[in-house]
Design an enzyme around this catalytic site. Sequence first.
Site, PDB file in Angstrom:
ATOM      1  N   LYS A  96       0.842  -1.196   0.000  1.00 13.70           N
ATOM      2  CA  LYS A  96       0.000   0.000   0.000  1.00 13.70           C
ATOM      3  C   LYS A  96       0.870   1.237   0.000  1.00 13.70           C
ATOM      4  O   LYS A  96       1.858   1.298   0.723  1.00 13.70           O
ATOM      5  CB  LYS A  96      -0.854  -0.022   1.290  1.00 13.70           C
ATOM      6  CG  LYS A  96      -1.746   1.171   1.489  1.00 13.70           C
ATOM      7  CD  LYS A  96      -3.130   0.915   0.944  1.00 13.70           C
ATOM      8  CE  LYS A  96      -3.981   2.168   0.857  1.00 13.70           C
ATOM      9  NZ  LYS A  96      -3.677   2.999  -0.321  1.00 13.70           N
TER      10      LYS A  96
ATOM     11  N   THR B 222      -3.933  13.213   6.655  1.00  9.46           N
ATOM     12  CA  THR B 222      -2.508  13.374   6.970  1.00  9.46           C
ATOM     13  C   THR B 222      -2.343  14.547   7.937  1.00  9.46           C
ATOM     14  O   THR B 222      -1.665  14.439   8.967  1.00  9.46           O
ATOM     15  CB  THR B 222      -1.685  13.595   5.685  1.00  9.46           C
ATOM     16  OG1 THR B 222      -2.011  12.548   4.774  1.00  9.46           O
ATOM     17  CG2 THR B 222      -0.195  13.569   5.971  1.00  9.46           C
TER      18      THR B 222
ATOM     19  N   LYS C 190       5.280   2.709   8.213  1.00  7.74           N
ATOM     20  CA  LYS C 190       4.051   3.407   8.627  1.00  7.74           C
ATOM     21  C   LYS C 190       2.952   2.398   8.937  1.00  7.74           C
ATOM     22  O   LYS C 190       2.263   2.500   9.944  1.00  7.74           O
ATOM     23  CB  LYS C 190       3.553   4.347   7.522  1.00  7.74           C
ATOM     24  CG  LYS C 190       4.410   5.572   7.309  1.00  7.74           C
ATOM     25  CD  LYS C 190       3.734   6.547   6.333  1.00  7.74           C
ATOM     26  CE  LYS C 190       4.746   7.483   5.735  1.00  7.74           C
ATOM     27  NZ  LYS C 190       4.154   8.548   4.921  1.00  7.74           N
TER      28      LYS C 190
ATOM     29  N   LYS D 296       5.039   1.950  -3.191  1.00  2.66           N
ATOM     30  CA  LYS D 296       5.083   3.366  -3.592  1.00  2.66           C
ATOM     31  C   LYS D 296       5.288   3.461  -5.080  1.00  2.66           C
ATOM     32  O   LYS D 296       5.936   2.590  -5.678  1.00  2.66           O
ATOM     33  CB  LYS D 296       6.245   4.069  -2.885  1.00  2.66           C
ATOM     34  CG  LYS D 296       6.145   5.577  -2.887  1.00  2.66           C
ATOM     35  CD  LYS D 296       5.062   6.024  -1.935  1.00  2.66           C
ATOM     36  CE  LYS D 296       5.127   7.472  -1.577  1.00  2.66           C
ATOM     37  NZ  LYS D 296       4.520   7.714  -0.265  1.00  2.66           N
TER      38      LYS D 296
ATOM     39  N   ASN E 262      -1.268  19.879   0.641  1.00  4.97           N
ATOM     40  CA  ASN E 262      -2.384  19.197   1.313  1.00  4.97           C
ATOM     41  C   ASN E 262      -2.142  19.072   2.813  1.00  4.97           C
ATOM     42  O   ASN E 262      -2.992  19.424   3.627  1.00  4.97           O
ATOM     43  CB  ASN E 262      -2.613  17.826   0.662  1.00  4.97           C
ATOM     44  CG  ASN E 262      -3.700  17.042   1.353  1.00  4.97           C
ATOM     45  OD1 ASN E 262      -3.456  16.387   2.358  1.00  4.97           O
ATOM     46  ND2 ASN E 262      -4.916  17.134   0.861  1.00  4.97           N
TER      47      ASN E 262
ATOM     48  N   SER F 150      -6.692   5.772   4.570  1.00  4.33           N
ATOM     49  CA  SER F 150      -6.759   4.981   3.332  1.00  4.33           C
ATOM     50  C   SER F 150      -7.194   3.550   3.656  1.00  4.33           C
ATOM     51  O   SER F 150      -7.987   2.942   2.934  1.00  4.33           O
ATOM     52  CB  SER F 150      -5.391   4.918   2.663  1.00  4.33           C
ATOM     53  OG  SER F 150      -5.218   6.017   1.801  1.00  4.33           O
TER      54      SER F 150
HETATM   55  N1  GLU Z   1       1.084   8.935   0.175  1.00  5.57           N
HETATM   56  C1  GLU Z   1       0.691   8.870   1.541  1.00  5.57           C
HETATM   57  C2  GLU Z   1       1.870   8.470   2.414  1.00  5.57           C
HETATM   58  O1  GLU Z   1       3.005   8.640   2.041  1.00  5.57           O
HETATM   59  C3  GLU Z   1      -0.540   8.002   1.736  1.00  5.57           C
HETATM   60  C4  GLU Z   1      -0.421   6.577   1.323  1.00  5.57           C
HETATM   61  C5  GLU Z   1      -1.746   5.828   1.334  1.00  5.57           C
HETATM   62  O2  GLU Z   1      -2.739   6.448   1.681  1.00  5.57           O
HETATM   63  O3  GLU Z   1      -1.749   4.662   1.006  1.00  5.57           O
HETATM   64  O4  GLU Z   1       1.718   8.037   3.520  1.00  5.57           O
END
Ligand code: GLU
Length: 414
Positions: A70, A190, A94, A106, A221, A348
Amino acid sequence: MAENLNLFTSTQNVIKEALTKLGYTDEMYELLKEPLRMMTVRIPVKMDDGSVKIFTGYRAQHNDAPGPTKGGVRFHPEVNEEEVKALSMWMTLKAGIVDLPYGGGKGGVVCDPRQLSMREIENISRGYVRAISQIVGPTKDIPAPDVYTNSQIMAWMMDEYSRIREFDSPGFITGKPLALGGSHGREKATAQGVTICIHEAAKKRNIDIKGARVIVQGFGNAGSFLAKFVHDAGAKVVGISDAYGGLYDPDGLDIDYLLDRRDSFGTITTLFENTITNQQLLEMDCDILVPAAISNQITAENAHNIKASIVVEAANGPTTFEATKILSERGILLVPDVLASSGGVTVSYFEWVQNNQGYYWTEEEVNKKLHDNLIKAFNNIYEVAQTRGVNMRLAAYMVGVRRAAEASKFRGWV
Ligand code: GLU
């Protein structure tokens, strides 16, 4: 010796340190030091002037032992293979920190959306999905927004994936508009997560958030919404910036006005004359500094000049690993990116759960769950840092890497 600004190798070093502290073998490090898969694609795109341009894109999948991978997709001219790899590893951390059943992924496309029309951005988004469609999916790898991508781009990507698969697949991607199965609270998630970490960190340092002086670097954002949240909580936002410069006012800035006037890329300072540079902004007087823009902003060069007593990383990788050491030696409480910016992936996950069950939650329910998750994660990591005598970055890596390591072990991979 010049400081190592390479995010990928420094991430590897901290993962190694975390695994060693947790008592894992070198084999576990060998498994987790690189993504399991890395796909590079070339995307032919029809431009508005009738020409065809070929864009390069990437998708990295760090470790899928805990569940599907993810993580977001960024559209940025500086996207490169190493950065995408490091970012996929941070997503594993994370997910482990907020205890989600995911590994990290990613993606990115090398392009500058600020120079492209909406139709060209749509063509890139659809072309990227066609190119990576074999390795992604609601139970394989679930993309999301990241730098310069948004809910409209997620909608095009979801539509393209659903067309390829010939069934509606809302759970293929998160960060969608509400009308397409997006979740309440995702857009501001976020920023909400960072704000929760700011409040918790302030409590630990006995700083009253009411009247606390906050500087936020970046007005995209994350930065813009969190400036608003802390402002509404009574803090004095004395500094903000965008890609072009910064604004500083010791009496506090008019955040509502700035929010109203910024463009969709977070540009605002071009409307003002008395601006300072981003580097100057970081060194201005404040209690809490929130780097919410890009990587490598606080380095060995300027870490000694930071005035804040708390640094909360809303961006990915804003503080180098050398600078982390300097800040902790100076007694500054640093809340690392993998914890502070985990609110996005947390909501998410909620979005994906709602898509899977086809039943949707209210904004209050989402925010309450996010709040509970993040407070637990913050205090868990703070506790590990205290009891093991390590800084919060290493503590966060120790907590974050454990789930992928355990899952890989149970699967018999190591
Ligand atoms: N791009 C965001 C991050 O770096 C969200 C990733 C997601 O929601 O899967 O955490």
